[in-house]
Design a protein around this motif. Structure first.
Motif, PDB file in Angstrom:
ATOM      1  N   ALA A 149      32.812  40.058  40.586  1.00  0.00           N
ATOM      2  CA  ALA A 149      33.335  41.337  41.088  1.00  0.00           C
ATOM      3  C   ALA A 149      32.375  41.943  42.103  1.00  0.00           C
ATOM      4  O   ALA A 149      31.160  41.876  41.933  1.00  0.00           O
ATOM      5  CB  ALA A 149      33.536  42.302  39.924  1.00  0.00           C
ATOM      6  N   ASP A 209      35.764  50.517  40.587  1.00  0.00           N
ATOM      7  CA  ASP A 209      36.482  49.495  41.346  1.00  0.00           C
ATOM      8  C   ASP A 209      37.579  50.120  42.216  1.00  0.00           C
ATOM      9  O   ASP A 209      38.149  51.163  41.887  1.00  0.00           O
ATOM     10  CB  ASP A 209      37.107  48.464  40.394  1.00  0.00           C
ATOM     11  N   SER A 211      40.654  49.264  42.755  1.00  0.00           N
ATOM     12  CA  SER A 211      41.964  49.410  42.108  1.00  0.00           C
ATOM     13  C   SER A 211      41.992  50.636  41.195  1.00  0.00           C
ATOM     14  O   SER A 211      42.972  51.377  41.148  1.00  0.00           O
ATOM     15  CB  SER A 211      42.292  48.166  41.286  1.00  0.00           C
ATOM     16  N   SER A 212      40.908  50.854  40.473  1.00  0.00           N
ATOM     17  CA  SER A 212      40.803  52.012  39.583  1.00  0.00           C
ATOM     18  C   SER A 212      40.861  53.318  40.381  1.00  0.00           C
ATOM     19  O   SER A 212      41.355  54.336  39.894  1.00  0.00           O
ATOM     20  CB  SER A 212      39.489  51.922  38.794  1.00  0.00           C
ATOM     21  N   GLY A 305      42.936  44.266  29.015  1.00  0.00           N
ATOM     22  CA  GLY A 305      41.874  44.175  30.027  1.00  0.00           C
ATOM     23  C   GLY A 305      41.890  42.870  30.802  1.00  0.00           C
ATOM     24  O   GLY A 305      40.917  42.527  31.461  1.00  0.00           O
ATOM     25  N   VAL A 308      40.744  42.845  34.404  1.00  0.00           N
ATOM     26  CA  VAL A 308      39.341  43.093  34.778  1.00  0.00           C
ATOM     27  C   VAL A 308      38.391  42.016  34.237  1.00  0.00           C
ATOM     28  O   VAL A 308      37.220  42.269  33.991  1.00  0.00           O
ATOM     29  CB  VAL A 308      38.873  44.513  34.337  1.00  0.00           C
ATOM     30  N   ARG A 311      35.080  41.376  35.917  1.00  0.00           N
ATOM     31  CA  ARG A 311      34.049  42.379  35.605  1.00  0.00           C
ATOM     32  C   ARG A 311      33.501  42.200  34.188  1.00  0.00           C
ATOM     33  O   ARG A 311      32.340  42.486  33.924  1.00  0.00           O
ATOM     34  CB  ARG A 311      34.704  43.765  35.744  1.00  0.00           C
ATOM     35  N   CYS A 353      44.708  48.375  32.870  1.00  0.00           N
ATOM     36  CA  CYS A 353      43.992  47.389  33.694  1.00  0.00           C
ATOM     37  C   CYS A 353      44.398  45.992  33.223  1.00  0.00           C
ATOM     38  O   CYS A 353      43.575  45.104  33.054  1.00  0.00           O
ATOM     39  CB  CYS A 353      42.484  47.592  33.656  1.00  0.00           C
ATOM     40  N   PRO A 384      45.180  40.956  41.335  1.00  0.00           N
ATOM     41  CA  PRO A 384      43.842  40.521  41.747  1.00  0.00           C
ATOM     42  C   PRO A 384      43.868  39.545  42.920  1.00  0.00           C
ATOM     43  O   PRO A 384      43.089  39.682  43.865  1.00  0.00           O
ATOM     44  CB  PRO A 384      43.282  39.849  40.490  1.00  0.00           C
ATOM     45  N   ASP A 390      40.287  44.424  40.972  1.00  0.00           N
ATOM     46  CA  ASP A 390      40.793  44.349  39.606  1.00  0.00           C
ATOM     47  C   ASP A 390      42.321  44.424  39.574  1.00  0.00           C
ATOM     48  O   ASP A 390      42.943  45.025  40.457  1.00  0.00           O
ATOM     49  CB  ASP A 390      40.233  45.512  38.767  1.00  0.00           C
TER      50      ASP A 390
END
Length: 401
Positions: A149, A209, A211-212, A305, A308, A311, A353, A384, A390
């Protein structure tokens, strides 16, 4: 590249903690990097990246080494020898590497490329689930999720602009690039410990990140509103909401874990976010008291998750199918309960996520079919493999006035 014994020993010790003591990789890396103050930036980089690399490719290396998933000290060294051989690193004349079959390692690697779950180093159940839900797209997603990441920063606009932050970091010898399409984001051109910078200590940015960073704006908040972040955790998205609201109005940050909210309190103070009130969800009364009170509600739901994994590569070894079944049930319950806090005409975002439809659009479809007073305004799926960041999902819904 030459291997240094003390660095390799540190990696082996870290893997022992992760594989055999079930400790979290990120915590183990933090601990390991404090072992020797004499290590320079290159040493620290080798230790951190090698630990993550070996955790990420755990199944593949295990299959090549033939260690049967028994992570004894000897077997950890065998796995390390596989890593080094595949990286083209000459093995030193150490007792641990005696008799390492380097040619067989390379041959076995080539042979395993036809088996996706081994090639991409994931558990059987995850490969079955991902392919069932995503079809051929699963291959592309896995390839991206196995990359390292990038470090992305979010400018804290309560204290500075993105250009000001860029200049402040450059003054501390940290180079960044602007990320088109993400108004507050900067990406590090080279991995560095940004938490030691004055810019961080002054609250000029958060690590988040790309995307977040899309989730808080998706909620369409306005200064002066009453906003509830229901699964706030340590508050990355809460702090983003505070900056979007220019510190005006009220944000109620809720979570079932009080220690996470304590961390949010510290971060909010550093960031100069003054409109956040923390409430631990100790029972259903906390939710009932806020029924129909919020202009906006964010449900950043607990999930697998899977989006992600780049990460948190160790999470794929901690997850199992039973957890996924349980979390889907939890997501449905949370969506049903927490949506009651949205006032008439108010808006709700459900986000995860994860990249699995069963945790995302299927949950929203099920919720809307039994809550006719809500309608879907828009949804966004962040892949992704398409974005390079992410995997995320978000759905914006509105309650009828």
């Amino acid at each position: 590249m030459r291997l240094h014994r003390n660095l390799v020993l540190a990696v082996i010790h870290a893997l022992d903690l992760i594989y055999n003591e079930n400790e979290y990789a990120d915590k183990v890396v933090q601990k390991t990097l404090k072992l020797d103050k004499r290590w320079g930036a290159r040493d620290r980089k080798f230790v951190a990246e090698t630990i993550y690399d070996m955790v990420r490719w755990k199944r593949l290396y295990n299959e090549i080494a033939g260690t049967k998933e028994h992570y004894t000290r000897d077997n950890l060294w065998k796995n390390f020898a596989v890593w080094a051989t595949l990286k083209g690193i000459d093995l030193p004349d150490w007792k641990y590497f005696e008799g390492t079959p380097t040619r067989r390692i390379k041959g076995k690697f080539d042979e395993l490329q036809s088996i996706r779950k081994v090639r991409e180093s994931i558990p059987d159940w995850m490969d079955d689930t991902g392919f069932k839900e995503l079809g051929d797209k699963w291959d592309k997603e896995l390839k991206e999720l196995n990359k390292q990441a990038r470090v992305i920063l979010r400018t804290n606009t309560l204290k500075n602009t993105r250009n000001q932050l860029k200049a402040a970091l450059e003054a501390e010898k940290i180079d960044t690039e602007i990320l088109p399409g993400y108004p507050d984001a900067l990406v590090l051109t080279e991995r560095k410990n940004v938490f030691l910078t004055q810019a961080f200590k002054k609250g000029l940015f958060e690590v988040q990140d790309a995307s977040s960073q899309l989730v808080a704006p998706f909620l369409d908040v306005k200064p002066g509103q009453k906003v509830i972040d229901t699964c706030a955790g340590a508050g990355g998205k809460t702090l983003h909401l505070a900056s979007l609201m220019q510190n005006k109005g009220q944000i109620i940050a809720m979570d079932i874990y009080g220690h996470k909210l304590a961390e949010l309190k510290k971060r909010a103070k550093r960031d100069g976010a003054h409109n956040i009130e923390n409430r631990t969800i100790e029972n259903s009364k906390v939710i009932k008291r806020l029924k129909g009170k919020a202009d906006r509600v964010l449900i950043d739901a607990p999930c697998s998750g899977i989006g992600v994994l780049k990460r948190n590569p160790d999470s794929k070894w901690k997850l199992n199918k039973e957890f996924l079944d349980r979390i889907r049930k939890t997501q449905a319950e949370i969506l049903d309960q927490y949506s009651s806090m949205v006032k008439k005409g108010g808006k709700l975002v459900y986000a995860t996520c994860s990249i699995l439809p069963s945790e995302n659009e299927k949950q929203v479809e099920s919720f809307l079919s039994s809550n006719k007073d809500f309608k879907l305004i828009k949804e966004k799926k962040v892949s992704p493999s398409d974005s390079g960041f992410d995997g995320f999902y978000m759905a914006l819904m509105q309650k009828e006035a």
